[in-house]
Design an enzyme around this catalytic site. Structure first.
Site, PDB file in Angstrom:
ATOM      1  N   ASP A 618     -38.730   0.722  46.415  1.00  0.00           N
ATOM      2  CA  ASP A 618     -39.199  -0.549  45.891  1.00  0.00           C
ATOM      3  C   ASP A 618     -37.985  -1.467  45.697  1.00  0.00           C
ATOM      4  OD1 ASP A 618     -40.865  -2.526  44.862  1.00  0.00           O
ATOM      5  OD2 ASP A 618     -41.993  -1.115  43.626  1.00  0.00           O
ATOM      6  N   GLU A 808     -47.330  -7.582  37.794  1.00  0.00           N
ATOM      7  CA  GLU A 808     -46.502  -6.465  37.349  1.00  0.00           C
ATOM      8  C   GLU A 808     -46.338  -6.468  35.830  1.00  0.00           C
ATOM      9  OE1 GLU A 808     -43.127  -5.574  39.863  1.00  0.00           O
ATOM     10  OE2 GLU A 808     -44.049  -6.586  41.562  1.00  0.00           O
TER      11      GLU A 808
END
Length: 1003
Positions: A618, A808
């Site tokens: 990521d 997020e």
């Protein structure tokens, strides 16, 4: 030093430097821009003046005009303090109170800066061209604060470079014209508190033609087949498109490079002349013939050196590249594994490390580092888009980066990736689909596969072959800001929705990946990201995202790992580890970051499940591993991470990986395995044969056909939670009153990851809002966002409320967010529902707490985040389609119940997992007798493997229970009801009907 002392020093310097004075005398007097004596106000756009900005509330600097005895100009200076974590600075915008300034006759801009000698760079930026200061090109340069006290900073306009990482509009002409200058900006250093002072901004000197005229080439890289002739176009352009005042000459010669003159090409040299009076845009062509032999070779370069007189030269030396040819890896008839083995055997360690490196497109500028570091991949982070943000600009941008890869030895194409998590959501005008939470509510694997196909077609048509989707997280706590990225709380539901992988990739064996409407998919975030405990986050102000998942191995496999097993079966091409940590009870290791868990990536994913794709980290994910950077690199790569997303630190990663291999801390075998996996997917995607964008499908982006799929998905995702008195569906003859913050906001109904990372409210992309769709169905409709318009005389009210966008951990509950409706939304619900029969639609990425208001609401709908096609909401509201959606997550009564999930021993929600009333469908009669008959039939269907029949039987039983339980939900009803939906998804139809019968009896 006081100002008088400064003047004395200046006089002394003048007496010592008479020649400098003479040259200065030839220049016109300077033109003041800002003296900071109060002539420029502090303001906010669109007003003329000084204003600050930053990435969050803490990042804009504090500014003031301060009287200082040592002020270089006048009595005051512009002074300020700052403490910036993301980005921040200030702007003087001329754009709105007066016409743009013409700075084209001047050499540059200069100002006084009070140095702190901190060695940090300060960026200075110009707004040039376009319609106004908010629709202009940005040009930037910088200076270093490596001095103490006042110093005049002089910046020639020739030092400014076009910003490639961010443009508010951009793409106007990519020429610093200076005839329309709208303002300037200063970007201050990040990472530590500081102070600054500035004074006396002014224009100085006289521009010469080398500023007003620029020589460019049609491309920096010119690939050509062996034996063919390359053509390099040389163009001269001038500010304002004026003819040349003086001649411009371009001397050229082929020199250097890896190709051999006389053997690989015929050397050329000469001079091109653009006489005075030549029109701007005039072009000349230089031809470089290459020579053919019978040898198989890698690519060879021929730099074309240009010496320009009378104009600004190209920023880079163009080069002709003789394409690689005759080597086995270029033979498309060979099996992929043989092509991979051949190419790998030829690569150096640096080239292999480059393939394992992924950079952000904004960090590589025009792309020279793609060649210099043999980069294997680029990405666009959320909101990282070309300008203008159009399909054509995307394709042109990506092709320009692919062209850079053609200048590498083996011409290995880039793999470009984006987060297209609900359609090609970075692209304005794309079809924005419901987020995964809404797709989970459809319970329709066939339709979800179609949504994946729509996404793939739109993404690939812009030149992007790789999608960082789908998210296979199993969300277990709706306080998580990523809840809407999950298909639901039940791993069985998530597995059933993985048909989206086939929509994205096509056949499970990868044979469709080279199609112009398919992309490589990414299963993320491996593993357990949906199970992080509240309060365990290790990142900033996040409360749950990027936290710790604490489970037994049995729980891990049953809940979080099973979706990845299904993804591997379906042939998913890449897997992305989670930011979160995994704490396996009993293994004695405590919480370990997933990017460091070799037991899970190498052991479980690759060895256990047999995953043969590659693992990509990521965004800066390896940086969260404890230890220094070298430790982060070797730990993650040795754990099984094959490609590292190092958006801005790509050079550091590339160099560190090479050093770790040479030191023996990362084995060459591990590197070869990683690169083999990456190259395999590149060959499967057909990138070696077709590296450039195939835009043949661009006309389908946002097309009626794609929007029809999205509209169907929206309609099927709507979950009818309550419908007293059969208020829904609405009738077109009814007078309807519409209110609420989300009724007419395409940004709110699309949510995060829409155009930008966090998304935003407002008219951010083309689409149909819920209100606009309702207007098409209700001739007698009144809209009042805050319900302030008179409320009498209406048959029904529709209040559309919910969340504003986030993404997020920014959206974590406790990080500036909660699960309560806003005060304005609560007020709108209360006013409308007190005055008339009312329907409340909740537009959100997770359940919102309704509480005691439920009694005053006649009909309640969970609309999730539907995206751009509000018509799908209207379709079920007005009965064109029935409500069929079911809750993909449990709807709690209060936040204190969280986490709450199907199968919990204590389970008393407001609405259970799987709940969803329907309309336009007759509920079977006969009560428990009918349920018993359905159970017998379900058992027979299960034995016969008749899944379609079994699902239909359970659905009929569910409708019977819902009709009885709709008025009063208790724990005794909710538990078995939710369990039944899980049993249905796992093919245990008879047990599902038995659970529903238990719930019926409890009701």
């Amino acid at each position: 030093m006081r100002r008088t002392a400064l003047l004395v020093s200046a006089a002394l310097l003048t007496s010592l430097l008479p020649m400098a004075v003479a040259r200065a005398a030839d220049d016109p007097p300077p033109i003041p821009v800002d003296r900071f004596e109060g002539e420029v106000p502090f303001a906010s756009p669109p007003e003329n003046g000084l204003f600050t900005w930053g990435s969050d509330n803490d990042d804009p600097p504090a500014l003031q005009l301060t009287a200082r005895p040592d002020a270089p100009e006048g009595d005051k200076v512009l002074a300020g303090t700052y403490d910036i974590s993301g980005y921040g600075g200030f702007t003087h915008d001329f754009a709105f109170a007066e016409p743009a300034h013409d700075w084209s006759a001047r050499k540059g801009v200069r100002f006084w800066w009070d140095g702190q000698n901190n060695g940090r760079k300060v960026a200075f930026e110009l707004k040039d061209g376009g319609a106004d200061g908010e629709a202009s090109e940005l040009w930037t340069t910088s200076f270093t604060d490596d001095f103490t006290g006042w110093k005049r900073i002089e910046i020639p306009f020739t030092d400014f470079a076009y910003r490639t990482d961010y443009q508010p509009v951009g793409g106007i002409d990519h020429v610093l014209g200076l005839t329309e200058t709208w303002g300037y900006a200063v970007t201050l250093p990040v990472g530590a508190p500081g102070r600054f002072a500035m004074d006396g901004v002014e224009l100085y000197g006289r521009a010469d033609q080398s500023l007003r005229a620029t020589v460019t080439t049609d491309s920096v890289v010119h690939p050509v087949g062996e034996g063919r002739t390359a053509s390099v176009e040389v163009t001269v352009a001038t500010t304002g498109s004026a003819p040349l005042d003086e001649p411009v000459t371009v001397a050229y010669e082929t020199a250097g490079g890896t190709a051999d003159p006389g053997k690989d090409y015929t050397p050329v040299s000469g001079t091109l002349t653009f006489p005075a009076g030549t029109a701007s845009g005039a072009t000349r062509t230089i031809q470089v013939p290459t020579l053919k032999d019978k040898a198989a070779e890698s690519a060879e370069t021929i730099p074309l050196k240009l010496t320009v007189t009378g104009a600004k030269a190209p920023a880079e030396t163009p080069q002709v590249v003789i394409d690689a040819h005759g080597l086995p890896y270029l033979n498309s008839r060979l099996p992929v594994h043989r092509r991979v083995a051949d190419l790998l055997s030829r690569m150096s360690l640096a080239e292999k490390a480059g393939q394992m490196t992924q950079a952000e497109r904004g960090a590589v500028g025009a792309g020279a580092d793609v060649t210099a570091h043999d980069l294997g991949s680029l990405l666009s982070g959320g909101g990282s888009t070309p300008t203008p943000n159009t399909p054509e600009a995307w394709a042109k941008m990506i092709d320009s980066f692919q062209l850079r890869a053609r200048a590498t030895r083996f011409q290995i194409p880039l793999m470009y990736g984006v987060d297209a998590v609900h359609g090609h959501n970075n692209l304005v005008g794309a079809t924005v689909l419901p987020h995964n939470i809404g797709l989970g509510a459809t319970r329709d694997p066939r339709l979800v596969q179609k949504t994946g196909a729509v996404t793939a077609a739109e993404v690939r048509a812009t030149g992007v072959p790789w999608d960082f989707a789908p998210c296979l997280c199993v969300t277990r706590d709706e306080r998580w800001g990523r809840s809407y990225e999950s298909f639901g709380e039940d791993p069985a539901l998530v597995e059933s929705m993985e048909t989206i992988i086939q929509g994205l990739q096509g056949a499970g064996n990868g044979k469709d990946l080279d199609r112009s409407d398919k992309v490589l998919a990414t299963a993320k975030h491996f593993v357990g990201d949906g199970g992080t405990a509240y309060g365990s986050s290790t990142t900033g102000t996040y409360t749950i995202d990027q936290g710790v998942t604490t489970v037994t191995r049995q729980q891990l496999e049953a809940v979080h790992l099973s979706p990845y097993q299904e993804a591997v079966k379906r042939g998913v091409g890449t897997v992305m580890p989670s930011y979160s940590s995994l704490d396996l009870i009993g293994d004695g290791r405590g919480p370990v970051k997933m990017h460091a868990r070799a037991d899970m990536i190498n052991g479980v994913l690759k060895d256990g499940l047999g995953f043969d794709g590659f693992v990509v980290s990521d965004w800066n994910g390896i940086d969260q591993i404890p230890g220094d950077y070298a430790s982060d690199v070797r730990t993650s790569v040795n754990a099984g991470v094959d490609m590292v997303m190092a958006p801005y630190a790509y050079q550091d990663f590339h160099n560190t990986l090479i050093a770790e291999v040479r030191a023996g801390r990362v084995s060459e075998r591990r590197v070869d395995d990683a690169v083999s996996r990456i190259l395999t997917q590149k060959f499967r995607l057909g990138l070696f044969e077709k590296p450039y964008a195939d835009t043949s499908g661009a006309s389908r982006i946002g097309s009626a056909g794609h929007r029809a799929v999205a509209r169907e998905a929206v309609a099927e995702s709507q979950v009818l939670l309550k419908n007293s008195g059969g208020l829904l569906p609405l009738k077109k003859s009814q007078k309807v009153y519409v209110a609420g913050s989300d009724a007419d906001d395409i940004g709110n109904q699309s949510g995060g990851w829409t155009v930008t990372w966090q998304g935003s409210s407002g008219d951010i992309t083309p689409g149909t809002t819920v209100l606009e769709a309702m207007r098409e169905n209700s001739p007698a409709l009144t809209y009042s966002k805050d319900a302030s318009a008179p409320l009498s005389g209406y048959d029904v009210g529709v209040v559309v409320v919910g969340e504003t966008p986030y993404a997020e951990g920014v959206g974590d509950v406790g990080n500036g967010h909660d699960l309560e409706l806003s005060a304005a939304d609560r007020a709108a619900v209360d006013k409308v529902c007190a005055a008339m029969k009312c329907v409340v639609l909740i537009v959100s990425g997770r359940p919102q707490l309704v509480g005691d208001r439920l009694g005053a609401v006649d009909a309640l709908v969970a609309s999730w985040l539907p995206g751009t096609e509000g018509d799908g909401v209207a379709d079920v509201l007005y009965g064109r389609r029935p409500f069929t959606g079911q809750l993909p997550v449990t709807w709690p009564r209060s936040e204190a119940q969280l986490p709450i999930n199907v199968g919990d021993p204590t389970y008393d929600p407001q609405f259970p997992y799987g709940w969803g009333l329907t309309t336009l469908t007759e509920v079977p009669r006969g009560g428990e007798t009918t349920l018993q008959a359905l159970g017998v039939a379900a058992r027979a269907a299960e034995r016969a493997g008749a899944d379609g029949t079994g699902r239909a039987l359970v659905t009929r039983a569910r409708l019977i229970v819902q009709q009885k339980a709709a008025q009063r939900m208790t724990a005794a009803i909710a538990g078995p009801f939710a369990d039944a939906d899980h049993l249905l998804l796992t093919g245990r139809y008879a047990e599902a009907v038995a659970k529903l019968t238990q719930a019926y009896r409890a009701a």
